[in-house]
Motif scaffolding. Structure first.
Motif, mmCIF file in Angstrom:
data_model
loop_
_atom_site.group_PDB
_atom_site.id
_atom_site.type_symbol
_atom_site.label_atom_id
_atom_site.label_comp_id
_atom_site.label_asym_id
_atom_site.label_seq_id
_atom_site.Cartn_x
_atom_site.Cartn_y
_atom_site.Cartn_z
ATOM 1 N N ALA A 108 -5.968 3.212 -9.071
ATOM 2 C CA ALA A 108 -6.702 1.969 -9.315
ATOM 3 C C ALA A 108 -6.114 0.822 -8.498
ATOM 4 O O ALA A 108 -6.847 0.003 -7.940
ATOM 5 C CB ALA A 108 -6.680 1.627 -10.801
ATOM 6 N N ALA A 109 -4.785 0.777 -8.415
ATOM 7 C CA ALA A 109 -4.145 -0.256 -7.592
ATOM 8 C C ALA A 109 -4.492 -0.079 -6.117
ATOM 9 O O ALA A 109 -4.709 -1.061 -5.398
ATOM 10 C CB ALA A 109 -2.633 -0.218 -7.790
ATOM 11 N N LEU A 110 -4.584 1.164 -5.673
ATOM 12 C CA LEU A 110 -4.985 1.410 -4.281
ATOM 13 C C LEU A 110 -6.416 0.931 -4.030
ATOM 14 O O LEU A 110 -6.715 0.370 -2.975
ATOM 15 C CB LEU A 110 -4.861 2.897 -3.951
ATOM 16 C CG LEU A 110 -3.449 3.425 -3.787
ATOM 17 C CD1 LEU A 110 -3.464 4.938 -3.606
ATOM 18 C CD2 LEU A 110 -2.759 2.761 -2.621
ATOM 19 N N TYR A 111 -7.309 1.168 -4.992
ATOM 20 C CA TYR A 111 -8.678 0.673 -4.846
ATOM 21 C C TYR A 111 -8.695 -0.850 -4.738
ATOM 22 O O TYR A 111 -9.430 -1.415 -3.926
ATOM 23 C CB TYR A 111 -9.545 1.097 -6.030
ATOM 24 C CG TYR A 111 -10.021 2.522 -5.985
ATOM 25 C CD1 TYR A 111 -10.463 3.103 -4.807
ATOM 26 C CD2 TYR A 111 -10.048 3.294 -7.135
ATOM 27 C CE1 TYR A 111 -10.902 4.403 -4.782
ATOM 28 C CE2 TYR A 111 -10.493 4.585 -7.119
ATOM 29 C CZ TYR A 111 -10.920 5.141 -5.943
ATOM 30 O OH TYR A 111 -11.360 6.429 -5.915
ATOM 31 N N ILE A 112 -7.910 -1.510 -5.557
ATOM 32 C CA ILE A 112 -7.886 -2.976 -5.534
ATOM 33 C C ILE A 112 -7.298 -3.477 -4.226
ATOM 34 O O ILE A 112 -7.783 -4.455 -3.652
ATOM 35 C CB ILE A 112 -7.142 -3.508 -6.771
ATOM 36 C CG1 ILE A 112 -7.964 -3.209 -8.022
ATOM 37 C CG2 ILE A 112 -6.869 -4.997 -6.648
ATOM 38 C CD1 ILE A 112 -7.269 -3.490 -9.324
ATOM 39 N N ILE A 113 -6.263 -2.808 -3.724
ATOM 40 C CA ILE A 113 -5.689 -3.195 -2.431
ATOM 41 C C ILE A 113 -6.713 -3.028 -1.315
ATOM 42 O O ILE A 113 -6.776 -3.836 -0.386
ATOM 43 C CB ILE A 113 -4.423 -2.361 -2.148
ATOM 44 C CG1 ILE A 113 -3.291 -2.793 -3.069
ATOM 45 C CG2 ILE A 113 -3.981 -2.498 -0.693
ATOM 46 C CD1 ILE A 113 -2.087 -1.889 -3.024
ATOM 47 N N PHE B 265 0.826 -1.202 0.000
ATOM 48 C CA PHE B 265 0.000 0.000 0.000
ATOM 49 C C PHE B 265 0.862 1.255 0.000
ATOM 50 O O PHE B 265 0.629 2.175 -0.784
ATOM 51 C CB PHE B 265 -0.931 -0.003 1.224
ATOM 52 C CG PHE B 265 -1.763 1.235 1.338
ATOM 53 C CD1 PHE B 265 -2.931 1.367 0.612
ATOM 54 C CD2 PHE B 265 -1.377 2.275 2.165
ATOM 55 C CE1 PHE B 265 -3.693 2.511 0.706
ATOM 56 C CE2 PHE B 265 -2.135 3.421 2.269
ATOM 57 C CZ PHE B 265 -3.291 3.536 1.538
ATOM 58 N N PHE B 266 1.875 1.300 0.856
ATOM 59 C CA PHE B 266 2.718 2.487 0.933
ATOM 60 C C PHE B 266 3.575 2.668 -0.314
ATOM 61 O O PHE B 266 3.840 3.802 -0.735
ATOM 62 C CB PHE B 266 3.579 2.458 2.195
ATOM 63 C CG PHE B 266 2.804 2.804 3.434
ATOM 64 C CD1 PHE B 266 2.183 4.030 3.561
ATOM 65 C CD2 PHE B 266 2.684 1.886 4.455
ATOM 66 C CE1 PHE B 266 1.464 4.358 4.690
ATOM 67 C CE2 PHE B 266 1.960 2.191 5.594
ATOM 68 C CZ PHE B 266 1.350 3.436 5.713
ATOM 69 N N ILE B 267 4.006 1.589 -0.921
ATOM 70 C CA ILE B 267 4.772 1.693 -2.169
ATOM 71 C C ILE B 267 3.896 2.266 -3.282
ATOM 72 O O ILE B 267 4.296 3.200 -3.988
ATOM 73 C CB ILE B 267 5.354 0.320 -2.567
ATOM 74 C CG1 ILE B 267 6.470 -0.082 -1.599
ATOM 75 C CG2 ILE B 267 5.876 0.344 -4.004
ATOM 76 C CD1 ILE B 267 6.959 -1.503 -1.798
#
Length: 164
Positions: free
Chosen positions: A41-46, A6-8
């Motif tokens: 979008a990657a944050l939403y999926i995470i 998440f932080f990356i």
């Protein structure tokens, strides 16, 4: 492990957003905005919101950013165009940004933080639940929206059609 990922991804999103703001070349600015959209979008999926993540990729990173790139290539902006901007327009931009800053600071001043208990479930953002909800409880508004979109498409085709 999930927090590290998440932080990356969040740091990539922030870095590409800063790159968008400070980019001198408009093409690099648009490309860094595309990276920002993919990171969001990657944050939403995470965060277990798969539907929002896919919509973010399809609508924003896919369609709108490609449209921006296409328009930017059609305009063919160069440094000569940049010097033609008037000082009045620059002043208006700085003034409106200052007004926005004052508004944000005023809203923040009245803000009080109160923690809220959140019901965390693993199946909140899944597309299966959204589809079940759309096609069971909200099927009539969903179909009416599709008819409205179809009417808009037919209208656009009829307006754009040349007389033969």
């Amino acid at each position: 492990m999930e927090q590290i990922i998440f932080f990356i991804v969040a740091s990539i999103a922030v870095a590409s957003a800063v790159s968008f703001v400070f980019a001198k070349n408009p093409m690099y600015a648009i490309l860094s905005l595309i990276v920002t959209m993919f990171s969001i979008a990657a944050l939403y999926i995470i965060l277990n919101a798969q539907f929002l993540g896919i919509v973010q990729i399809i609508v924003y990173a896919g369609a709108i950013m490609v449209l921006f790139l296409y328009i930017l290539m059609m305009l063919n902006l160069s440094k000569e165009d940049e010097s033609k901007k008037q000082n009045l327009m620059k002043f208006i931009g700085v003034f409106s940004a200052g007004l926005l800053l004052i508004g944000i600071l005023g809203a923040y001043r009245g803000f009080t933080f109160q923690p809220v208990a959140v019901d965390v479930r693993a199946d909140i953002g899944l597309t299966k639940n959204l589809g079940r909800l759309l096609f069971n409880e909200y099927v009539l508004p969903f179909e009416l929206a599709s008819i409205l979109i179809l009417a808009g498409i037919v209208s656009a085709v009829l307006i754009g059609k040349k007389d033969l």
